[in-house]
Design a protein around this motif. Structure first.
Motif, PDB file in Angstrom:
ATOM      1  N   ASP A  42      -6.515 -16.211   0.371  1.00 22.42           N
ATOM      2  CA  ASP A  42      -5.213 -16.841   0.146  1.00 22.42           C
ATOM      3  C   ASP A  42      -4.146 -16.074   0.931  1.00 22.42           C
ATOM      4  O   ASP A  42      -3.784 -14.947   0.585  1.00 22.42           O
ATOM      5  N   LEU A  43      -3.623 -16.685   2.001  1.00 19.87           N
ATOM      6  CA  LEU A  43      -2.674 -16.009   2.881  1.00 19.87           C
ATOM      7  C   LEU A  43      -1.435 -15.531   2.140  1.00 19.87           C
ATOM      8  O   LEU A  43      -0.996 -14.392   2.330  1.00 19.87           O
ATOM      9  N   ASP A  44      -0.865 -16.353   1.275  1.00 24.12           N
ATOM     10  CA  ASP A  44       0.336 -15.948   0.546  1.00 24.12           C
ATOM     11  C   ASP A  44       0.067 -14.707  -0.309  1.00 24.12           C
ATOM     12  O   ASP A  44       0.873 -13.785  -0.346  1.00 24.12           O
ATOM     13  N   HIS A  45      -1.074 -14.693  -0.983  1.00 24.69           N
ATOM     14  CA  HIS A  45      -1.447 -13.542  -1.807  1.00 24.69           C
ATOM     15  C   HIS A  45      -1.632 -12.294  -0.927  1.00 24.69           C
ATOM     16  O   HIS A  45      -1.171 -11.204  -1.273  1.00 24.69           O
ATOM     17  N   LEU A  46      -2.301 -12.439   0.209  1.00 24.47           N
ATOM     18  CA  LEU A  46      -2.544 -11.306   1.107  1.00 24.47           C
ATOM     19  C   LEU A  46      -1.243 -10.733   1.662  1.00 24.47           C
ATOM     20  O   LEU A  46      -1.078  -9.511   1.739  1.00 24.47           O
ATOM     21  N   LEU A  47      -0.318 -11.603   2.035  1.00 24.89           N
ATOM     22  CA  LEU A  47       0.964 -11.136   2.572  1.00 24.89           C
ATOM     23  C   LEU A  47       1.763 -10.405   1.493  1.00 24.89           C
ATOM     24  O   LEU A  47       2.337  -9.337   1.741  1.00 24.89           O
ATOM     25  N   GLN A  48       1.804 -10.969   0.272  1.00 25.84           N
ATOM     26  CA  GLN A  48       2.532 -10.333  -0.828  1.00 25.84           C
ATOM     27  C   GLN A  48       1.913  -8.981  -1.163  1.00 25.84           C
ATOM     28  O   GLN A  48       2.620  -7.988  -1.348  1.00 25.84           O
ATOM     29  N   LEU A  49       0.596  -8.919  -1.216  1.00 23.15           N
ATOM     30  CA  LEU A  49      -0.102  -7.674  -1.510  1.00 23.15           C
ATOM     31  C   LEU A  49       0.177  -6.624  -0.429  1.00 23.15           C
ATOM     32  O   LEU A  49       0.451  -5.461  -0.730  1.00 23.15           O
ATOM     33  N   THR A  50       0.143  -7.031   0.823  1.00 24.13           N
ATOM     34  CA  THR A  50       0.405  -6.115   1.937  1.00 24.13           C
ATOM     35  C   THR A  50       1.801  -5.530   1.842  1.00 24.13           C
ATOM     36  O   THR A  50       1.990  -4.315   1.955  1.00 24.13           O
ATOM     37  N   LEU A  51       2.796  -6.378   1.619  1.00 23.73           N
ATOM     38  CA  LEU A  51       4.178  -5.899   1.540  1.00 23.73           C
ATOM     39  C   LEU A  51       4.383  -5.007   0.313  1.00 23.73           C
ATOM     40  O   LEU A  51       4.992  -3.936   0.414  1.00 23.73           O
ATOM     41  N   THR A  52       3.857  -5.411  -0.824  1.00 22.12           N
ATOM     42  CA  THR A  52       4.008  -4.620  -2.050  1.00 22.12           C
ATOM     43  C   THR A  52       3.399  -3.230  -1.884  1.00 22.12           C
ATOM     44  O   THR A  52       4.030  -2.219  -2.196  1.00 22.12           O
ATOM     45  N   ARG A  53       2.173  -3.167  -1.369  1.00 22.56           N
ATOM     46  CA  ARG A  53       1.501  -1.867  -1.209  1.00 22.56           C
ATOM     47  C   ARG A  53       2.191  -1.018  -0.140  1.00 22.56           C
ATOM     48  O   ARG A  53       2.295   0.198  -0.293  1.00 22.56           O
ATOM     49  N   ALA A  54       2.680  -1.624   0.929  1.00 18.17           N
ATOM     50  CA  ALA A  54       3.397  -0.862   1.966  1.00 18.17           C
ATOM     51  C   ALA A  54       4.650  -0.226   1.380  1.00 18.17           C
ATOM     52  O   ALA A  54       4.936   0.952   1.628  1.00 18.17           O
ATOM     53  N   LEU A  55       5.399  -0.975   0.580  1.00 13.87           N
ATOM     54  CA  LEU A  55       6.606  -0.431  -0.046  1.00 13.87           C
ATOM     55  C   LEU A  55       6.255   0.716  -0.988  1.00 13.87           C
ATOM     56  O   LEU A  55       6.961   1.729  -1.028  1.00 13.87           O
ATOM     57  N   GLN A  56       5.159   0.565  -1.736  1.00 10.17           N
ATOM     58  CA  GLN A  56       4.740   1.627  -2.655  1.00 10.17           C
ATOM     59  C   GLN A  56       4.332   2.885  -1.887  1.00 10.17           C
ATOM     60  O   GLN A  56       4.762   3.991  -2.221  1.00 10.17           O
ATOM     61  N   LEU A  57       3.513   2.722  -0.858  1.00  9.16           N
ATOM     62  CA  LEU A  57       3.028   3.873  -0.095  1.00  9.16           C
ATOM     63  C   LEU A  57       4.151   4.610   0.632  1.00  9.16           C
ATOM     64  O   LEU A  57       4.148   5.832   0.739  1.00  9.16           O
ATOM     65  N   LEU A  58       5.121   3.853   1.135  1.00 12.90           N
ATOM     66  CA  LEU A  58       6.219   4.457   1.881  1.00 12.90           C
ATOM     67  C   LEU A  58       7.381   4.865   0.984  1.00 12.90           C
ATOM     68  O   LEU A  58       8.355   5.437   1.460  1.00 12.90           O
TER      69      LEU A  58
END
Length: 144
Positions: A42-58
């Protein structure tokens, strides 16, 4: 591998320069993220997950994810998010010839600045004018 472009006279914030323990934590989080990304189509889920985890890691306060428009002439804001949660997509278009996001999309190289307003590539209209000024800006290309 693309080179991170840091304008002369600027440096990464000390929080980005981590010790061995933090490095292990980040690598572990990236392995977990890879598993999560491979578990969905699911592209929408993958994009949301990517952005959420990037914000958390950074440990970032906000972020946005732009996709290359069909035809390849502009980027379109698909997601934006603060630490408090997702914002509505703005559908903002950024020409590939404009701003830091356009530069990164055009060159394929990551870009960091610790003073966006003073950076020659920064254009508030295209690089996310916010109610509070950005102190740091990191922009990286995503490829499939």
């Amino acid at each position: 591998m693309p080179e991170l472009r840091i304008p002369p006279g600027q440096r990464l914030p000390s929080a980005a320069l981590s010790g061995a323990s933090e490095t292990r934590q980040v690598l572990s989080a990236l392995v977990t993220l890879a598993s999560e990304l491979n578990a969905s189509l699911d592209l929408d889920h993958l994009l949301q997950l990517t952005l959420t985890r990037a914000l958390q890691l950074l440990r970032a306060e906000a972020g946005a994810l732009y996709l290359l428009e069909e035809g390849g002439n502009a980027l379109v804001c698909r997601l934006s998010q603060t630490a408090a949660g997702p914002l509505l997509p703005s559908e903002q278009r950024v020409p590939l010839s404009a701003g830091i996001a356009g530069t990164v999309a055009r060159t394929g190289n990551p870009y960091y600045t610790n003073d966006p307003a003073a950076d020659r590539c920064f254009q508030a209209k295209h690089d996310g004018a916010a109610s509070t000024p950005s102190r740091h800006l990191l922009c990286v290309p995503l490829r499939t």
